[in-house]
Design a protein around this motif. Structure first.
Motif, PDB file in Angstrom:
ATOM      1  N   GLY A  77       0.782  -1.225   0.000  1.00 22.32           N
ATOM      2  CA  GLY A  77       0.000   0.000   0.000  1.00 22.32           C
ATOM      3  C   GLY A  77       0.812   1.272   0.000  1.00 22.32           C
ATOM      4  O   GLY A  77       0.416   2.270  -0.602  1.00 22.32           O
ATOM      5  N   VAL A  78       1.974   1.272   0.682  1.00 25.38           N
ATOM      6  CA  VAL A  78       2.750   2.501   0.777  1.00 25.38           C
ATOM      7  C   VAL A  78       3.245   2.971  -0.593  1.00 25.38           C
ATOM      8  O   VAL A  78       3.097   4.150  -0.939  1.00 25.38           O
ATOM      9  N   PRO A  79       3.832   2.115  -1.448  1.00 21.97           N
ATOM     10  CA  PRO A  79       4.192   2.584  -2.795  1.00 21.97           C
ATOM     11  C   PRO A  79       2.990   3.089  -3.586  1.00 21.97           C
ATOM     12  O   PRO A  79       3.099   4.078  -4.334  1.00 21.97           O
TER      13      PRO A  79
ATOM     14  N   VAL B 102       8.608   8.251   3.204  1.00 27.37           N
ATOM     15  CA  VAL B 102       7.499   9.070   2.715  1.00 27.37           C
ATOM     16  C   VAL B 102       7.801  10.555   2.751  1.00 27.37           C
ATOM     17  O   VAL B 102       7.151  11.339   2.047  1.00 27.37           O
ATOM     18  N   ALA B 103       8.766  10.981   3.568  1.00 26.41           N
ATOM     19  CA  ALA B 103       9.026  12.408   3.730  1.00 26.41           C
ATOM     20  C   ALA B 103       9.332  13.127   2.405  1.00 26.41           C
ATOM     21  O   ALA B 103       8.740  14.170   2.114  1.00 26.41           O
ATOM     22  N   PRO B 104      10.253  12.617   1.550  1.00 33.46           N
ATOM     23  CA  PRO B 104      10.560  13.356   0.315  1.00 33.46           C
ATOM     24  C   PRO B 104       9.343  13.542  -0.600  1.00 33.46           C
ATOM     25  O   PRO B 104       9.162  14.618  -1.184  1.00 33.46           O
ATOM     26  N   ALA B 105       8.512  12.511  -0.733  1.00 41.04           N
ATOM     27  CA  ALA B 105       7.341  12.626  -1.606  1.00 41.04           C
ATOM     28  C   ALA B 105       6.345  13.632  -1.065  1.00 41.04           C
ATOM     29  O   ALA B 105       5.750  14.414  -1.826  1.00 41.04           O
ATOM     30  N   LEU B 106       6.140  13.638   0.249  1.00 37.79           N
ATOM     31  CA  LEU B 106       5.213  14.603   0.847  1.00 37.79           C
ATOM     32  C   LEU B 106       5.722  16.030   0.697  1.00 37.79           C
ATOM     33  O   LEU B 106       4.950  16.947   0.393  1.00 37.79           O
ATOM     34  N   VAL B 107       7.020  16.222   0.884  1.00 41.06           N
ATOM     35  CA  VAL B 107       7.603  17.561   0.747  1.00 41.06           C
ATOM     36  C   VAL B 107       7.497  18.040  -0.694  1.00 41.06           C
ATOM     37  O   VAL B 107       7.144  19.201  -0.959  1.00 41.06           O
ATOM     38  N   GLN B 108       7.791  17.146  -1.643  1.00 39.91           N
ATOM     39  CA  GLN B 108       7.684  17.509  -3.051  1.00 39.91           C
ATOM     40  C   GLN B 108       6.246  17.870  -3.405  1.00 39.91           C
ATOM     41  O   GLN B 108       5.987  18.843  -4.123  1.00 39.91           O
ATOM     42  N   ALA B 109       5.288  17.094  -2.899  1.00 41.22           N
ATOM     43  CA  ALA B 109       3.880  17.368  -3.196  1.00 41.22           C
ATOM     44  C   ALA B 109       3.443  18.702  -2.618  1.00 41.22           C
ATOM     45  O   ALA B 109       2.633  19.424  -3.227  1.00 41.22           O
ATOM     46  N   LEU B 110       3.962  19.067  -1.455  1.00 41.13           N
ATOM     47  CA  LEU B 110       3.588  20.352  -0.843  1.00 41.13           C
ATOM     48  C   LEU B 110       3.992  21.521  -1.710  1.00 41.13           C
ATOM     49  O   LEU B 110       3.285  22.539  -1.771  1.00 41.13           O
TER      50      LEU B 110
ATOM     51  N   TYR C 167      10.009   0.878   0.555  1.00 37.96           N
ATOM     52  CA  TYR C 167       8.658   1.293   0.216  1.00 37.96           C
ATOM     53  C   TYR C 167       8.575   1.879  -1.188  1.00 37.96           C
ATOM     54  O   TYR C 167       7.737   1.541  -1.972  1.00 37.96           O
ATOM     55  N   HIS C 168       9.455   2.826  -1.486  1.00 36.93           N
ATOM     56  CA  HIS C 168       9.347   3.487  -2.787  1.00 36.93           C
ATOM     57  C   HIS C 168      10.731   3.566  -3.422  1.00 36.93           C
ATOM     58  O   HIS C 168      10.962   3.067  -4.493  1.00 36.93           O
ATOM     59  N   SER C 169      11.604   4.189  -2.724  1.00 39.14           N
ATOM     60  CA  SER C 169      13.008   4.175  -3.097  1.00 39.14           C
ATOM     61  C   SER C 169      13.773   3.826  -1.839  1.00 39.14           C
ATOM     62  O   SER C 169      13.319   4.103  -0.739  1.00 39.14           O
ATOM     63  N   PRO C 170      14.945   3.204  -1.955  1.00 39.48           N
ATOM     64  CA  PRO C 170      15.651   2.752  -0.755  1.00 39.48           C
ATOM     65  C   PRO C 170      15.921   3.913   0.185  1.00 39.48           C
ATOM     66  O   PRO C 170      16.499   4.924  -0.212  1.00 39.48           O
ATOM     67  N   PRO C 171      15.451   3.827   1.432  1.00 39.16           N
ATOM     68  CA  PRO C 171      15.729   4.900   2.380  1.00 39.16           C
ATOM     69  C   PRO C 171      17.203   4.928   2.738  1.00 39.16           C
ATOM     70  O   PRO C 171      17.907   3.928   2.609  1.00 39.16           O
ATOM     71  N   PRO C 172      17.692   6.082   3.177  1.00 38.70           N
ATOM     72  CA  PRO C 172      19.115   6.175   3.539  1.00 38.70           C
ATOM     73  C   PRO C 172      19.442   5.249   4.689  1.00 38.70           C
ATOM     74  O   PRO C 172      18.623   5.007   5.572  1.00 38.70           O
ATOM     75  N   ALA C 173      20.663   4.735   4.636  1.00 41.99           N
ATOM     76  CA  ALA C 173      21.089   3.823   5.699  1.00 41.99           C
ATOM     77  C   ALA C 173      21.129   4.557   7.018  1.00 41.99           C
ATOM     78  O   ALA C 173      21.473   5.727   7.098  1.00 41.99           O
ATOM     79  N   ALA C 174      20.736   3.873   8.061  1.00 38.84           N
ATOM     80  CA  ALA C 174      20.730   4.483   9.391  1.00 38.84           C
ATOM     81  C   ALA C 174      21.338   3.501  10.375  1.00 38.84           C
ATOM     82  O   ALA C 174      21.335   2.290  10.162  1.00 38.84           O
ATOM     83  N   ALA C 175      21.825   4.052  11.463  1.00 39.72           N
ATOM     84  CA  ALA C 175      22.360   3.191  12.512  1.00 39.72           C
ATOM     85  C   ALA C 175      21.243   2.365  13.098  1.00 39.72           C
ATOM     86  O   ALA C 175      20.090   2.771  13.066  1.00 39.72           O
ATOM     87  N   PRO C 176      21.567   1.189  13.624  1.00 40.87           N
ATOM     88  CA  PRO C 176      20.510   0.352  14.202  1.00 40.87           C
ATOM     89  C   PRO C 176      19.785   1.116  15.297  1.00 40.87           C
ATOM     90  O   PRO C 176      20.376   1.905  16.024  1.00 40.87           O
ATOM     91  N   PHE C 177      18.498   0.876  15.381  1.00 40.98           N
ATOM     92  CA  PHE C 177      17.688   1.547  16.376  1.00 40.98           C
ATOM     93  C   PHE C 177      17.615   0.675  17.618  1.00 40.98           C
ATOM     94  O   PHE C 177      17.367  -0.521  17.520  1.00 40.98           O
ATOM     95  N   ALA C 178      17.788   1.252  18.770  1.00 44.56           N
ATOM     96  CA  ALA C 178      17.670   0.504  20.011  1.00 44.56           C
ATOM     97  C   ALA C 178      17.212   1.446  21.107  1.00 44.56           C
ATOM     98  O   ALA C 178      17.496   2.630  21.076  1.00 44.56           O
ATOM     99  N   PRO C 179      16.455   0.950  22.057  1.00 47.13           N
ATOM    100  CA  PRO C 179      16.005   1.785  23.166  1.00 47.13           C
ATOM    101  C   PRO C 179      17.168   2.147  24.056  1.00 47.13           C
ATOM    102  O   PRO C 179      18.230   1.513  24.029  1.00 47.13           O
ATOM    103  N   PRO C 180      17.053   3.204  24.872  1.00 43.18           N
ATOM    104  CA  PRO C 180      18.147   3.585  25.774  1.00 43.18           C
ATOM    105  C   PRO C 180      18.394   2.503  26.796  1.00 43.18           C
ATOM    106  O   PRO C 180      17.510   1.713  27.104  1.00 43.18           O
ATOM    107  N   PRO C 181      19.581   2.447  27.372  1.00 44.91           N
ATOM    108  CA  PRO C 181      19.900   1.439  28.394  1.00 44.91           C
ATOM    109  C   PRO C 181      19.056   1.650  29.624  1.00 44.91           C
ATOM    110  O   PRO C 181      18.541   2.744  29.849  1.00 44.91           O
TER     111      PRO C 181
END
Length: 497
Positions: free
Chosen positions: A275-277, A314-322, A476-490
């Motif tokens: 659905g997202v694409p 989704v951020a780039p597509a929404l910004v472009q549409a705005l 989802y649409h185009s490969p999102p930029p690589a990010a560091a692994p997400f983890a909750p705080p200690p």
């Protein structure tokens, strides 16, 4: 001819009624028949002893058309009872005519309540399973009009009429029939394309009413496959530009999907169905009827803890549409962008942030779009808390536009100007807030450090190895930029008594 309807015997009345009905089938004749008083006279014949007269009368009344103002007369004379009985006639054409008349009149609450109490709902629901497209379309349209009143947010959640309508709808196994109508693109022999299109419009309006949030209907629609059916329908409808009707269908389908996305079970099904694409393509289509509701779906998906990578995708597509949006879509786009920033403020940076600043400037300057202007100021207030965003907003020229609004008496812009003028504070570890990035997608590198132990070292994690990183984000649409692994705080350090 109209005068002869009451002048002859039963046999003559049959022939005259059929003649008047035949004339009413042509649009050029209808005004003359109405002026001659044909509508009330034919409505009276709905109570005639002869079934043939009743059938001719209901078809003529359907052709001439009834309005909400006629509902009182139909109730007072009991004509609606004959219409209900004609829903079970042997002729599909007669059934469809009766459903069409009842549907038009059911926009009046008193008439709708009388229909429900007099047993009209069940025969209308049964018409959904007829193979005759015009009769089925009339039944769907009648249900759509009835549901607009029954699903109104002003009704109490435990309204008995709404509950009875919903239960009867699902008990009649109506949902699969409606969803099949959305997916049937096969040319059907002898079927008018306009009638099929009217059926699709009626189905979508009915689903939109049902998904409005009354009576816990959303989970039942999701479980019945409505999400997948709408996602299949949207690309096909958006490909063809048939004017207002196509826009109406795309808007209704995407608006229904936006409502369904609020159900707990919907987001995973939207993701699994690709659905997202699909939604991003609608946002990028620049079609006014598609952009706003598609952005609304994405906004509703960006809540709680959305899937990893979704905000960044989704951020780039929404910004472009705005940057190119019509005023009618600005509020929905800004709402979605606010949701993106709320769950992952790091989704905006570099060129995307610069383009967002330009789009917000455009929205602030459009004083005729009051809601869009207010929505842009709301997002600006969030962005202005970040030094890099303040720099981008200043580069875009937001300050002069905000000063103009402040001079016009907009107190909120005056406050915003103060934040934009703030200097970046020197980084101090002791002043870093544990809420520096509330996003569940924030990088570990940006997470606030654990507070130091006061009297004894922090207890190790029970597993002895920390928290596992979540799986890689989906594409989802185009490969999102690589990010560091997400983890909750200690875990917080233990405090000695």
């Amino acid at each position: 001819l109209v005068a002869m309807l009451s002048a002859g015997g039963a046999e003559a009345t049959v022939h005259v009624a059929r003649a008047v009905t035949s004339l009413s089938g042509a649009e050029p004749n209808r005004d003359a028949l109405r002026d001659a008083g044909a509508l009330p006279r034919m409505a009276e014949l709905l109570l005639h002893d002869e079934e043939a007269v009743q059938q001719a009368a209901v078809q003529c009344v359907a052709n001439l058309g009834v309005e909400a103002s006629d509902a009182k007369a139909f109730l007072a004379a009991g004509w609606h009872l004959s219409l209900i009985s004609l829903l079970s006639a042997s002729s599909a054409e007669v059934q469809g005519a009766a459903a069409a008349v009842l549907g038009n009149l059911s926009s009046v609450p008193e008439f709708r309540d009388a229909l429900l109490s007099d047993g009209a709902l069940q025969p209308i629901l049964q018409l959904l399973h007829t193979s005759a497209l015009p009769a089925r379309t009339a039944a769907v349209r009648a249900l759509a009009i009835m549901s607009q009143q029954l699903m109104s947010p002003s009704l109490p959640a435990d309204d008995a009429g709404a509950a009875a309508f919903v239960d009867a709808f699902f008990a009649a196994d109506a949902l699969p029939t409606l969803l099949a109508a959305l997916g049937d693109e096969r040319p059907r022999e002898g079927v008018d394309g306009g009638t099929a299109e009217r059926e699709a419009v009626a189905v979508l309006l009915l689903l939109q009413s049902l998904s409005g949030g009354h009576g816990g209907v959303r989970p039942r629609l999701v479980a019945g496959g409505a999400v997948e059916a709408l996602l299949r329908f949207l690309p096909a409808a958006a490909r063809y530009d048939k004017g207002a009707s196509t826009g109406e269908m795309v808007d209704a389908a995407a608006s229904t999907l936006a409502s369904l996305a609020l159900a707990a079970a919907a987001p995973p099904r939207i993701e699994q169905a690709g659905g997202v694409p699909t939604l991003l393509r609608l946002v990028e289509s620049k079609k006014p009827a598609a952009v706003a509701p598609a952005a609304r779906v994405l906004a509703n998906l960006l809540r709680d803890e959305p899937p990893a990578g979704l905000p960044e995708a989704v951020a780039p597509a929404l910004v472009q549409a705005l940057s190119t949006a019509k005023p009618s879509a600005v509020v929905d786009l800004l709402s979605a962008l606010s949701h993106v920033h709320g769950v992952c403020r790091n989704a905006f940076g570099g060129a995307v942030l610069a383009q967002l600043a330009a789009g917000l400037l455009k929205a602030v300057q459009d004083k005729e779009n009051h809601e869009g202007c207010l929505a842009s100021i709301s997002l600006l207030s969030q962005l202005a808390l970040r030094p890099e965003a303040r720099a981008a907003l200043a580069e875009a020229g937001l300050a002069p536009a905000l000063r103009e609004s402040a001079a016009a008496g907009w107190r909120c812009t005056e406050l915003l100007l103060g934040i934009l003028s703030a200097e970046e504070a020197a980084p101090q570890a002791s002043r870093r807030s544990s809420c520096s990035d509330p996003s569940p997608h924030a990088s570990v590198a940006h997470a606030a450090p654990a507070p130091p132990a006061l009297h004894q070292p922090a207890a190790p994690h029970p597993n002895g190895a920390g928290f596992a990183s979540p799986p890689a984000p989906p594409q989802y649409h185009s490969p999102p930029p690589a990010a560091a692994p997400f983890a909750p705080p200690p875990p917080a350090a233990a405090v000695a008594p």
